[in-house]
Scaffold this motif. Sequence first.
Motif, PDB file in Angstrom:
ATOM      1  N   VAL A  81       0.871  -1.173   0.000  1.00  0.00           N
ATOM      2  CA  VAL A  81       0.000   0.000   0.000  1.00  0.00           C
ATOM      3  C   VAL A  81       0.906   1.220   0.000  1.00  0.00           C
ATOM      4  O   VAL A  81       1.758   1.376   0.877  1.00  0.00           O
ATOM      5  N   ASP A  82       0.739   2.093  -1.010  1.00  0.00           N
ATOM      6  CA  ASP A  82       1.580   3.281  -1.066  1.00  0.00           C
ATOM      7  C   ASP A  82       0.965   4.409  -0.235  1.00  0.00           C
ATOM      8  O   ASP A  82      -0.099   4.254   0.377  1.00  0.00           O
ATOM      9  N   ALA A  83       1.626   5.547  -0.223  1.00  0.00           N
ATOM     10  CA  ALA A  83       1.200   6.668   0.615  1.00  0.00           C
ATOM     11  C   ALA A  83      -0.177   7.198   0.222  1.00  0.00           C
ATOM     12  O   ALA A  83      -0.915   7.722   1.059  1.00  0.00           O
ATOM     13  N   SER A  84      -0.560   7.053  -1.046  1.00  0.00           N
ATOM     14  CA  SER A  84      -1.863   7.538  -1.487  1.00  0.00           C
ATOM     15  C   SER A  84      -2.978   6.524  -1.207  1.00  0.00           C
ATOM     16  O   SER A  84      -4.147   6.818  -1.447  1.00  0.00           O
ATOM     17  N   GLY A  85      -2.639   5.337  -0.729  1.00  0.00           N
ATOM     18  CA  GLY A  85      -3.641   4.326  -0.402  1.00  0.00           C
ATOM     19  C   GLY A  85      -3.889   3.331  -1.520  1.00  0.00           C
ATOM     20  O   GLY A  85      -4.780   2.494  -1.416  1.00  0.00           O
ATOM     21  N   LYS A  86      -3.119   3.415  -2.595  1.00  0.00           N
ATOM     22  CA  LYS A  86      -3.273   2.496  -3.722  1.00  0.00           C
ATOM     23  C   LYS A  86      -2.697   1.131  -3.346  1.00  0.00           C
ATOM     24  O   LYS A  86      -1.615   1.034  -2.773  1.00  0.00           O
ATOM     25  N   VAL A  87      -3.411   0.045  -3.680  1.00  0.00           N
ATOM     26  CA  VAL A  87      -3.038  -1.312  -3.292  1.00  0.00           C
ATOM     27  C   VAL A  87      -2.387  -2.027  -4.477  1.00  0.00           C
ATOM     28  O   VAL A  87      -2.868  -1.935  -5.604  1.00  0.00           O
ATOM     29  N   PHE A  88      -1.313  -2.747  -4.180  1.00  0.00           N
ATOM     30  CA  PHE A  88      -0.573  -3.508  -5.185  1.00  0.00           C
ATOM     31  C   PHE A  88      -0.433  -4.944  -4.697  1.00  0.00           C
ATOM     32  O   PHE A  88      -0.102  -5.185  -3.538  1.00  0.00           O
ATOM     33  N   LEU A  89      -0.680  -5.897  -5.582  1.00  0.00           N
ATOM     34  CA  LEU A  89      -0.462  -7.308  -5.285  1.00  0.00           C
ATOM     35  C   LEU A  89       0.629  -7.802  -6.225  1.00  0.00           C
ATOM     36  O   LEU A  89       0.459  -7.762  -7.454  1.00  0.00           O
TER      37      LEU A  89
END
Length: 156
Positions: free
Chosen positions: A80-88
């Motif tokens: 989860v990056d600082a902007s709240g975007k989720v990566f798998l």
Amino acid sequence: MAFGRTSLGSSASGGGRAMGAGGQRPLSDINVTPLVDVMLVLLVIFIITAPLMASSIKLDLPQTDAGQPNDTPKFVSLSVDASGKVFLNDQPVTDEELTARLEKAAADSKDTEVQLRADQTVPYGKVVALMGIANKAGLSRIGFVTEAEAAAKPGR
């Protein structure tokens, strides 16, 4: 205790145990030769018997490919990056895609670990929500990935 001859009387008077004009001084050194001999014999015994102690029962075990150990542990990386975007696995995903892919990973292996990386500015609630999604998908092993703290800075 001294080993060897000792002088109990005067050598000039002839009384006691006279050693003559060239009398010997008492020995005060310990003879270590027998100690070294015993230690070398023990060392040889241990060198010979050590391989025999490793496995005293020789067996010809059957072979199978069903019980092979898994060399590489399975894991998925959830970030989860600082902007709240989720990566798998370093690919951006929506909540629905995340749920589906985590359920597929759980179906493949229940021992799959989720390695959770979250920016320190991400709200705690977002991290807990992702943990809940992973847990509902059937993945209960969650590891938090952090960085090692830099060396102590001067002035602190």
